[in-house]
Design an enzyme around this catalytic site. Structure first.
Site, PDB file in Angstrom:
ATOM      1  N   ARG A 184       0.722  -1.094  -0.222  1.00 14.64           N
ATOM      2  CA  ARG A 184      -0.160   0.055   0.395  1.00 14.64           C
ATOM      3  C   ARG A 184       0.798   1.314  -0.251  1.00 14.64           C
ATOM      4  O   ARG A 184       0.574   2.039   1.069  1.00 14.64           O
ATOM      5  CB  ARG A 184      -0.837  -0.177   1.100  1.00 14.64           C
ATOM      6  CG  ARG A 184      -2.047  -0.787   1.133  1.00 14.64           C
ATOM      7  CD  ARG A 184      -3.184  -0.626   0.221  1.00 14.64           C
ATOM      8  NE  ARG A 184      -4.636  -1.256   0.641  1.00 14.64           N
ATOM      9  CZ  ARG A 184      -5.355  -1.529   1.449  1.00 14.64           C
ATOM     10  NH1 ARG A 184      -5.503  -0.428   2.841  1.00 14.64           N
ATOM     11  NH2 ARG A 184      -5.724  -2.307   1.285  1.00 14.64           N
ATOM     12  N   ARG A 187      -3.651   6.887   0.261  1.00 13.16           N
ATOM     13  CA  ARG A 187      -4.396   7.814   0.406  1.00 13.16           C
ATOM     14  C   ARG A 187      -2.609   8.925   1.502  1.00 13.16           C
ATOM     15  O   ARG A 187      -3.220  10.772   2.627  1.00 13.16           O
ATOM     16  CB  ARG A 187      -5.764   8.276   0.967  1.00 13.16           C
ATOM     17  CG  ARG A 187      -6.423   7.603   1.016  1.00 13.16           C
ATOM     18  CD  ARG A 187      -7.587   7.006   1.331  1.00 13.16           C
ATOM     19  NE  ARG A 187      -7.645   5.722   1.978  1.00 13.16           N
ATOM     20  CZ  ARG A 187      -7.874   5.199   2.801  1.00 13.16           C
ATOM     21  NH1 ARG A 187      -9.486   4.815   3.367  1.00 13.16           N
ATOM     22  NH2 ARG A 187      -7.436   3.403   2.872  1.00 13.16           N
ATOM     23  N   ARG A 242      -6.981  11.067  -6.686  1.00 14.65           N
ATOM     24  CA  ARG A 242      -8.410  10.819  -6.059  1.00 14.65           C
ATOM     25  C   ARG A 242      -9.351  12.087  -5.864  1.00 14.65           C
ATOM     26  O   ARG A 242     -10.880  11.590  -6.550  1.00 14.65           O
ATOM     27  CB  ARG A 242      -8.043  10.373  -5.179  1.00 14.65           C
ATOM     28  CG  ARG A 242      -8.910   9.287  -4.494  1.00 14.65           C
ATOM     29  CD  ARG A 242      -9.173   7.859  -4.542  1.00 14.65           C
ATOM     30  NE  ARG A 242     -10.158   7.189  -3.747  1.00 14.65           N
ATOM     31  CZ  ARG A 242     -11.244   7.788  -3.477  1.00 14.65           C
ATOM     32  NH1 ARG A 242     -11.797   8.307  -4.130  1.00 14.65           N
ATOM     33  NH2 ARG A 242     -11.864   6.920  -2.668  1.00 14.65           N
ATOM     34  N   ASP A 271      -7.281  -3.193  -7.229  1.00 10.27           N
ATOM     35  CA  ASP A 271      -8.087  -3.934  -5.796  1.00 10.27           C
ATOM     36  C   ASP A 271      -7.564  -5.380  -5.888  1.00 10.27           C
ATOM     37  O   ASP A 271      -7.791  -5.562  -7.082  1.00 10.27           O
ATOM     38  CB  ASP A 271      -8.758  -3.158  -5.386  1.00 10.27           C
ATOM     39  CG  ASP A 271      -8.833  -3.258  -4.349  1.00 10.27           C
ATOM     40  OD1 ASP A 271      -8.436  -2.963  -2.930  1.00 10.27           O
ATOM     41  OD2 ASP A 271      -9.814  -4.509  -3.056  1.00 10.27           O
ATOM     42  N   TYR A 330     -15.242 -11.917   2.244  1.00 13.00           N
ATOM     43  CA  TYR A 330     -15.368 -10.522   2.342  1.00 13.00           C
ATOM     44  C   TYR A 330     -17.178 -11.120   1.048  1.00 13.00           C
ATOM     45  O   TYR A 330     -17.946 -10.720   1.524  1.00 13.00           O
ATOM     46  CB  TYR A 330     -14.378  -9.435   1.123  1.00 13.00           C
ATOM     47  CG  TYR A 330     -13.984  -9.035   1.963  1.00 13.00           C
ATOM     48  CD1 TYR A 330     -14.209  -7.926   2.389  1.00 13.00           C
ATOM     49  CD2 TYR A 330     -12.402  -9.625   2.017  1.00 13.00           C
ATOM     50  CE1 TYR A 330     -13.128  -7.039   3.237  1.00 13.00           C
ATOM     51  CE2 TYR A 330     -11.266  -9.089   2.177  1.00 13.00           C
ATOM     52  CZ  TYR A 330     -11.194  -8.024   3.180  1.00 13.00           C
ATOM     53  OH  TYR A 330     -10.672  -6.616   4.530  1.00 13.00           O
TER      54      TYR A 330
HETATM   55  O1  CP3 Z   1      -0.077  -2.434  -2.358  1.00 12.54           O
HETATM   56  C1  CP3 Z   1      -0.360  -1.661  -3.147  1.00 12.54           C
HETATM   57  O2  CP3 Z   1       0.291  -0.496  -3.253  1.00 12.54           O
HETATM   58  C2  CP3 Z   1      -1.107  -1.561  -4.296  1.00 12.54           C
HETATM   59  C3  CP3 Z   1      -2.381  -1.682  -4.148  1.00 12.54           C
HETATM   60  C4  CP3 Z   1      -3.546  -2.212  -3.519  1.00 12.54           C
HETATM   61  C5  CP3 Z   1      -4.907  -1.764  -2.710  1.00 12.54           C
HETATM   62  N1  CP3 Z   1      -5.635  -2.955  -2.048  1.00 12.54           N
HETATM   63  C6  CP3 Z   1      -5.251  -0.754  -2.798  1.00 12.54           C
HETATM   64  C7  CP3 Z   1      -6.332   0.129  -1.961  1.00 12.54           C
HETATM   65  C8  CP3 Z   1      -3.289  -3.863  -3.641  1.00 12.54           C
HETATM   66  C9  CP3 Z   1      -1.741  -4.570  -3.206  1.00 12.54           C
HETATM   67  C10 CP3 Z   1      -5.064  -3.891  -2.151  1.00 12.54           C
HETATM   68  C11 CP3 Z   1      -4.708  -5.284  -1.089  1.00 12.54           C
HETATM   69  C12 CP3 Z   1      -5.761  -5.272  -0.734  1.00 12.54           C
HETATM   70  N2  CP3 Z   1      -7.264  -4.740  -0.755  1.00 12.54           N
HETATM   71  C13 CP3 Z   1      -6.230  -6.258  -0.111  1.00 12.54           C
HETATM   72  C14 CP3 Z   1      -4.862  -7.450   0.336  1.00 12.54           C
HETATM   73  C15 CP3 Z   1      -4.197  -6.234   1.261  1.00 12.54           C
HETATM   74  C16 CP3 Z   1      -3.785  -5.625   2.708  1.00 12.54           C
HETATM   75  O3  CP3 Z   1      -4.259  -4.482   3.164  1.00 12.54           O
HETATM   76  O4  CP3 Z   1      -4.940  -6.643   3.717  1.00 12.54           O
HETATM   77  C17 CP3 Z   1      -7.415  -6.107   1.234  1.00 12.54           C
HETATM   78  C18 CP3 Z   1      -7.714  -6.871   2.067  1.00 12.54           C
HETATM   79  C19 CP3 Z   1      -7.936  -5.390  -0.016  1.00 12.54           C
HETATM   80  C20 CP3 Z   1      -9.298  -4.689   0.406  1.00 12.54           C
HETATM   81  C21 CP3 Z   1      -9.738  -3.020   0.286  1.00 12.54           C
HETATM   82  N3  CP3 Z   1     -10.189  -2.699  -0.608  1.00 12.54           N
HETATM   83  C22 CP3 Z   1      -9.966  -2.679   1.757  1.00 12.54           C
HETATM   84  C23 CP3 Z   1      -9.589  -3.720   3.011  1.00 12.54           C
HETATM   85  C24 CP3 Z   1      -9.703  -1.635   1.683  1.00 12.54           C
HETATM   86  C25 CP3 Z   1     -10.306  -0.119   2.830  1.00 12.54           C
HETATM   87  C26 CP3 Z   1      -9.206  -0.064   3.638  1.00 12.54           C
HETATM   88  C27 CP3 Z   1      -8.672   0.904   3.412  1.00 12.54           C
HETATM   89  O5  CP3 Z   1      -7.542   1.463   3.323  1.00 12.54           O
HETATM   90  O6  CP3 Z   1      -9.623   2.037   3.176  1.00 12.54           O
HETATM   91  C28 CP3 Z   1      -9.669  -1.259  -0.239  1.00 12.54           C
HETATM   92  C29 CP3 Z   1      -9.317  -0.289  -0.196  1.00 12.54           C
HETATM   93  C30 CP3 Z   1      -8.272   0.057  -1.310  1.00 12.54           C
HETATM   94  N4  CP3 Z   1      -7.232  -0.220  -1.848  1.00 12.54           N
HETATM   95  C31 CP3 Z   1      -7.837   1.846  -0.947  1.00 12.54           C
HETATM   96  C32 CP3 Z   1      -6.265   1.374  -2.009  1.00 12.54           C
HETATM   97  C33 CP3 Z   1      -5.512   2.554  -2.109  1.00 12.54           C
HETATM   98  C34 CP3 Z   1      -8.028   2.764  -0.786  1.00 12.54           C
HETATM   99  C35 CP3 Z   1      -8.800   3.578  -1.540  1.00 12.54           C
HETATM  100  C36 CP3 Z   1      -9.316   5.069  -1.542  1.00 12.54           C
HETATM  101  O7  CP3 Z   1     -10.237   5.408  -0.376  1.00 12.54           O
HETATM  102  O8  CP3 Z   1      -8.694   5.657  -2.276  1.00 12.54           O
END
Ligand code: CP3
Length: 349
Positions: free
Chosen positions: A32, A36, A45, A81, A157
């Protein structure tokens, strides 16, 4: 550590570390790392949904590249994602901000209704992003990582309808309708293998499988439900020379089966003792991790101390990739992330 006359380039350093070949110092990137906590991400964004960010090739490419210059990361992970390929199965997933379903899966009929299409047809933009990134990165010799969510975490999920503290509905399905969960996992395995293969074809040089929620299971249950899925993916995926990295969150108790999955690298969270993991991994597997993402709030000197400690503890492993134990959090100070990557570069001094 080996003394190279010239420093290795970031692609060689990462790929050699994955394979357990000698390097000058550990490579560094962060899960990640695009997100943000970066004001530059928030600007791009603004007024755009998260899904639109993932679909728009130019935006996704720009966001993926931001961490190289803004925080000194030495690898790029595709911005997307884990739920993007699942959209192509016909599942009705929204981001709020995590994956959410109005109609979670609880019957065999719902599983039967999910299709396993070729992701090249349903989410072609992902592979366009990978191709564009690889073209951008080639000249800088920065490696490109692809990724997928592991079937158990995706199923968590899909069955629960959202994230959860205890995933009680998922665990109930395991006990009351194991055939439904098996059928769901089987479809997700097929999707994941094809999705990762297509990313490798498009130019990803390594791929990471994220099993964020597999650690909620005790070890015997993990061996029954998760290990066979990882093994199937590792053996079916035609990965050429691209290493496979396996991440399990909260997995101190499943280190043994993580090492039996057939991955080239295991990625561990901060609760796992790095020295124990490195010894267990031995000559067969490399390790990745494992700073607590919250430690990026610490003063620079403290981040340096912790990075040195992790690198020393990882010494017995055949290879070590410096990373966090989980993803960067939205409130992470940018200067903490910069200190983290600087600390990796200081390890060669
Ligand atoms: O690592 C990276 O920078 C690559 C991008 C990436 C995202 N999600 C972007 C994202 C990767 C590899 C993920 C993986 C992901 N997504 C996982 C596995 C890894 C982990 O973090 O446990 C899981 C469980 C998800 C599911 C997911 N997507 C969740 C739980 C959330 C919300 C949590 C949060 O951080 O708000 C997301 C949304 C998400 N995925 C965001 C990003 C940058 C936030 C989106 C935004 O509002 O801009």
């Amino acid at each position: 550590m080996t003394d190279f006359r010239e420093p290795l380039d970031p692609t060689d350093r990462l790929l050699r570390s994955c394979r357990g070949e000698p390097v000058d110092r550990p490579p560094v990137w962060l899960m990640r790392q695009a997100g943000r906590y970066l004001p530059e991400y928030r600007r791009l964004r603004e007024g755009v949904s998260f899904l639109e960010m993932c679909r728009n090739v130019d935006r996704a490419v720009e966001v993926s590249l931001q961490p190289i210059d803004l925080v000194g990361s030495e690898a790029v992970i595709l911005f997307s994602d884990i739920f993007v390929p699942v959209l192509g199965m016909g599942a009705d997933v929204r981001f709020a901000p995590g994956p959410t379903l109005d109609d979670p899966i609880h019957t065999m009929a719902q599983v039967d209704a999910l299709s396993v299409p070729d992701p090249r047809d349903t989410v072609p933009f992902v592979f366009e992003i990978v191709e564009a990134l690889r073209a951008e990165l080639e000249g800088r010799r920065i490696p490109l990582l692809g990724f997928a969510g592991a079937p158990f975490t995706l199923a968590a999920y899909l069955v629960e309808g959202s994230g959860s503290k205890d995933f009680a509905k998922l665990k109930a399905m395991m006990f009351r309708a194991p055939e439904v969960l098996h059928a769901l996992l089987e479809k997700l395995v097929d999707l994941t293998v094809e999705y990762l293969a297509a990313q490798i074809e498009a130019g990803a040089q390594a791929v990471q499988l994220f099993d964020t929620w597999a650690g909620i299971l005790d070890e015997p249950t993990y061996r029954e439900w998760v290990l066979p899925v990882h093994r199937e993916i590792a053996s079916k995926l035609d990965r050429g020379s691209a290493p496979l990295i396996l991440y399990v969150n909260n997995g101190a108790h499943v280190l043994g089966p993580m090492l039996e999955a057939g991955a080239d690298v295991i990625s561990i969270d901060w609760r796992v003792d790095m020295a124990t993991a490195a010894r267990a991994a031995g000559s067969g597997t490399s390790v990745q991790g494992n700073l607590d993402p919250c430690a990026l709030a610490a003063p620079r000197e403290e981040i340096f101390r912790r990075v040195e400690r992790i690198a020393r503890a990882a010494g017995p492993a055949r290879g070590h990739i410096l990373n966090l134990g989980h993803g960067c959090l939205p409130g992470t100070p940018v200067e903490g992330v910069r200190a983290f990557t600087d600390a990796a570069r200081a390890l060669s001094d």
